[in-house]
Structure formats: structure tokens, C-alpha cells
Motif scaffolding. Structure first.
Motif, PDB file in Angstrom:
ATOM      1  N   ARG A  17      36.632  34.673  49.628  1.00  0.00           N
ATOM      2  CA  ARG A  17      36.244  35.999  49.152  1.00  0.00           C
ATOM      3  C   ARG A  17      37.358  36.608  48.302  1.00  0.00           C
ATOM      4  N   ALA A  20      37.530  34.891  44.910  1.00  0.00           N
ATOM      5  CA  ALA A  20      36.425  35.297  44.037  1.00  0.00           C
ATOM      6  C   ALA A  20      36.692  36.677  43.438  1.00  0.00           C
ATOM      7  N   GLN A  21      37.158  37.604  44.270  1.00  0.00           N
ATOM      8  CA  GLN A  21      37.442  38.958  43.800  1.00  0.00           C
ATOM      9  C   GLN A  21      38.593  38.959  42.786  1.00  0.00           C
ATOM     10  N   THR A  22      39.648  38.222  43.102  1.00  0.00           N
ATOM     11  CA  THR A  22      40.811  38.155  42.207  1.00  0.00           C
ATOM     12  C   THR A  22      40.429  37.529  40.876  1.00  0.00           C
ATOM     13  N   GLY A  23      39.604  36.478  40.923  1.00  0.00           N
ATOM     14  CA  GLY A  23      39.159  35.811  39.705  1.00  0.00           C
ATOM     15  C   GLY A  23      38.348  36.730  38.804  1.00  0.00           C
ATOM     16  N   ARG A  24      37.498  37.583  39.411  1.00  0.00           N
ATOM     17  CA  ARG A  24      36.682  38.520  38.623  1.00  0.00           C
ATOM     18  C   ARG A  24      37.543  39.565  37.925  1.00  0.00           C
ATOM     19  N   GLU A  25      38.638  39.973  38.594  1.00  0.00           N
ATOM     20  CA  GLU A  25      39.456  41.076  38.090  1.00  0.00           C
ATOM     21  C   GLU A  25      40.627  40.633  37.217  1.00  0.00           C
TER      22      GLU A  25
END
Length: 301
Positions: A17, A20-25
Motif C-alpha cells: 500500500r 503504491a501511494q508513494t509511486g502515485r505521488e
């Protein structure tokens, strides 16, 4: 990562999780537009570590630059997110909330260790002063205990990955979490076996795998302590083909007539007991890293 009442699978899900969050931002930016490179601090097949100065002002920043042609995006995100999770511990190298990708690299920020790594302190064949070895041992034991309590296995404990903040080892930190995985993951045979690898890993061939466990780090930690005390490795590879390991294995296994090997005779009885417990051939019976703390008051050499 959460405490160890969470099982390995939950830790893996938490990490996924966060990745995924770090990759989006994660923003796109070119290094040269935003940072002036002051000095290269290290390099390897992964890329390089550089000291930079932000062009918009502010304090210097250490950036780990990982070549996209050598690094999968997922591997970069895993390393960065694990480093972030471990940053709260005083003996783990702190990752900074700075991560971006350029056309050619992935990059993340980390704190500067101004005195280099443990390799820089050691001269071949010469151990460090016992006081310095014990300072390193105590702090690294705490770092490993912290990681293992969160079901993480470092997998690359070695002199190069212990960073120094002074030459007296009053503050050292474990770094480079590129190979770190959640406990229970399957790991295969190593392409280039290091002196730090335990015998159960050295025995793997071809497509063989074993279930990753904290005992792998404990073995490497003990080899590192031997190096700090003597200035040399106890063996080239922990396999029966290595005469020095074979001597150690026979002594460790209590083979009749096999005494303390020559390269181990400079250690005190207390230090020998500690190292033998950390280097138990059966990984299920190896002591945890934190047990080193019990031996700090005893002479080691």
C-alpha cells in the motif's frame, strides 16, 4: 512497518500500500535543474550516491541515484519505502521525504554519514580497538532487533553498509535496504557468495530456495564482528570446500580432538561463547542479534 504481532503477510500488504501511494505521488524532475552535485560519495552497479545542494537554497542533501536501466520501478519503491519505515530508529540510516524520477534515474534522499563506512576504518589484518567494536556491536544489534521485530530481514549486513557519523563509532547506522525483504519470503542461491552468507544459503543450487529468516542477518552480523576484531574474514565461503570454515565447523560441532581454530584463539572465552551462539550451524538455534548486549561488559580479546 507495524509491530510483529502483525504477521509477515500483513507487513507485506502494508508495504504494498505504501509503495503504491508513494509511486502515485512521486514527481518527475531532472537532477541538474533542481540540484548541484557537490561530491560523489559512493557508486556501484545500482548507480551512485551523491552529495547535492538544492538550487533553490537550503541544506545539502544526499541523493541515492538508481539507474532506470538497472532498476525496476517497483524495486526502487520497495527500497525507499522500507527505508522510510525504518527511519524512526536511531541506528537505521534515515531516509528523507524526497523522492523523484528523471529520464534516466530514480532518486531518493537520505541523511549524510560524514565519516564514511566501516571499511574506511579497518586496515587488513588489524582489528579495531575493543571499545569501538563494542560500540558498533551494540548499535547494530539494536538496529537488527528493530528490523526483525517488524518481520524484516536486511539480507546485506556487511562492513560497507554500516555508516559512520564519527571515527570513534559513537554513532553508527545500518544502511542500504535494497535487498531487505519480509520474513518468510523465498530466496534463491546467490550469484556471488560472500563471506557473510550462512551455510544454509551457500548450499542452495540452481532453482533451490529457502524461507527467509532473521537468522541469516545474525550470521552476517557475527562475521562482521569477527572482521572488526581481527581485520580479516573468518573464511572465504561457509562451505565444506573452505578449509577455514571446515576447521570452524568441526570445532563448533564438537568433533573430538578439534580445538579452537588458530584464527579464533585471540578471542576471550566470553567472546567465543557469544560468537559460537550467533554462528550456530543450525539456523533455528542461532541466538538473536540483541543477545550481544549481554556480552558487552566482558572482555572480548
Amino acid at each position: 512497518m507495524e509491530e510483529s504481532d502483525e504477521d509477515g503477510e500483513d507487513n507485506e500488504e502494508f508495504l504494498e500500500r505504501l509503495m503504491a501511494q508513494t509511486g502515485r505521488e512521486m514527481p518527475q524532475r531532472e537532477l541538474e535543474e533542481h540540484y548541484a552535485v557537490l561530491e560523489e560519495l559512493g557508486s556501484g552497479t545500482y548507480g551512485r550516491v551523491v552529495l547535492t545542494e538544492p538550487r533553490d537554497g537550503g541544506s545539502p542533501v544526499v541523493l541515492k541515484l538508481m539507474l532506470k536501466e538497472k532498476t525496476e520501478r517497483r524495486a526502487f519503491l520497495r527500497e525507499y519505502c522500507i527505508a522510510l519505515c525504518l527511519s524512526s530508529h536511531t541506528a537505521c540510516l534515515r531516509a528523507l521525504p524526497v523522492a523523484f524520477e528523471s529520464a534516466t534515474h530514480f532518486a531518493f534522499g537520505q541523511e549524510l554519514a560524514p565519516a564514511g563506512d566501516l571499511c574506511a576504518l579497518l586496515n587488513p589484518g588489524e582489528g579495531l580497538a575493543e571499545e569501538l567494536v563494542k560500540r558498533c556491536a551494540s548499535q547494530l544489534a539494536e538496529a537488527l532487533d528493530f528490523m526483525h521485530s517488524r518481520a524484516l530481514v536486511h539480507r546485506d549486513v556487511k562492513l560497507d553498509n554500516v555508516l559512520l557519523f564519527d571515527h570513534e563509532c559513537r554513532r553508527v547506522k545500518l544502511g542500504d535496504f535494497g535487498l531487505t525483504r519480509v520474513q518468510g519470503s523465498a530466496v534463491g542461491a546467490m550469484s556471488g557468495t560472500l563471506p557473510y552468507a550462512p551455510p544454509e544459503l551457500c548450499l542452495l543450487q540452481g532453482s533451490d530456495t529457502l524461507e527467509l529468516d532473521s537468522s541469516l542477518d545474525v550470521w552476517a552480523f557475527a562475521v562482521l564482528l569477527f572482521c572488526l576484531c581481527t581485520g580479516c574474514f573468518p573464511w572465504a565461503v561457509a562451505a565444506s570446500s573452505d578449509p577455514q570454515f571446515e576447521d570452524f565447523s568441526a570445532w563448533q560441532g564438537g568433533v573430538a580432538g578439534r580445538g579452537v581454530p588458530a584464527s579464533w584463539q585471540g578471542f576471550s572465552s566470553g567472546a567465543l561463547e557469544m560468537l559460537r551462539r550467533l554462528l550456530t550451524l543450525d539456523p533455528d538455534r542461532r541466538s538473536p542479534a540483541i543477545e550481544v548486549q549481554k556480552y558487552l561488559s566482558l572482555p572480548w580479546v
